[in-house]
Scaffold this active site. Sequence first.
Site, PDB file in Angstrom:
ATOM      1  N   ASP A 106       0.866  -1.182   0.000  1.00 38.38           N
ATOM      2  CA  ASP A 106       0.000   0.000   0.000  1.00 38.38           C
ATOM      3  C   ASP A 106       0.901   1.230   0.000  1.00 38.38           C
ATOM      4  OD1 ASP A 106      -2.040   1.758   0.115  1.00 38.38           O
ATOM      5  OD2 ASP A 106      -2.744   1.200   2.116  1.00 38.38           O
ATOM      6  N   ALA A 107       1.328   1.619  -1.205  1.00 42.00           N
ATOM      7  CA  ALA A 107       2.307   2.692  -1.360  1.00 42.00           C
ATOM      8  C   ALA A 107       1.740   3.919  -2.050  1.00 42.00           C
ATOM      9  CB  ALA A 107       3.504   2.176  -2.158  1.00 42.00           C
ATOM     10  N   LYS A 108       0.615   3.737  -2.739  1.00 43.54           N
ATOM     11  CA  LYS A 108      -0.071   4.831  -3.454  1.00 43.54           C
ATOM     12  C   LYS A 108       0.885   5.632  -4.331  1.00 43.54           C
ATOM     13  CE  LYS A 108      -3.666   5.129   0.070  1.00 43.54           C
ATOM     14  NZ  LYS A 108      -3.081   4.163   1.025  1.00 43.54           N
ATOM     15  N   ARG A 109       1.678   4.932  -5.119  1.00 40.43           N
ATOM     16  CA  ARG A 109       2.642   5.575  -6.000  1.00 40.43           C
ATOM     17  C   ARG A 109       1.965   6.064  -7.278  1.00 40.43           C
ATOM     18  NH1 ARG A 109       5.354   5.169  -1.666  1.00 40.43           N
ATOM     19  NH2 ARG A 109       7.477   4.378  -1.641  1.00 40.43           N
TER      20      ARG A 109
END
Length: 273
Positions: A94-97
């Site tokens: 869950d890095a939302k890159r």
Amino acid sequence: MDANTLFEQIKKKQSVLCIGLDTDLEKVPQHLLQEEDPIFAFNKAIINATHHVAVAYKPNTAFYEAYGIKGWQSLEKTINYLNENYPDVFTIADAKRGDIGNTSGRYAKAFFEDLGFDSVTTAPYMGKDSIEPFLAFEGKFTIMLALTSNPGAFDFQTLKVGDTELYKKVLETSKSWKNSDRLMYVVGATKAEFLAEIRQIIPEAFLLVPGVGAQGGSMDAVFKYGATETAGLLINSSRGIIYASAGENFAEAAATEAQKLQQQMAVHLQKLI
């Protein structure tokens, strides 16, 4: 991992439970702080106690990056432990890159090749050249923000572009991107009333659904409006499970809470699959 393997896990466990490993040293039981790596010790205990009912785990990278190189090493130990001991469980970074193409390509390589995650969350604001580098990785999934559960979601996501809400434009446009069959989407449980219309746009894609429980989302509504014949859902719970107890029984308490959610899911899944 492919979608069929994930579906087999869902059928086997009668569960669509994703457990968020948002591990905060200020919240873990105090006795773990004496461990060489308290974050990994906590994660390992949670995983061992809940893997029989969870089909996915989702470490939020912010909780690891906040501790610098030691936190990143804890993340690496966690994903390695999952891949070595529970290889059929779906893993989500869950890095939302989301950045221009060459930068996204490096992010994708980091999470998919170096760390070995099955998927990573992304933000689509910069368009297809920020997402397609992730989609180029065969056997991996990109989970794109669509309609989120936070109050600020209404600032932009539901604004109309012409006659259509922005999040719907994002969903429609994403279907035209190369390897879009490798896309999943984040849709918050607190926006369950939108799921029926979302399913008209992306009828088969898997949805990662946060917000059930502590944030007020309804599991019944999520299944009613969002489920497909192959489930099509991963329902995430983080704090409600991993911080069910601050005592030495924290893993057992987590297992109890996870089991409660799995039992609710099983009731719905038995009608679907």
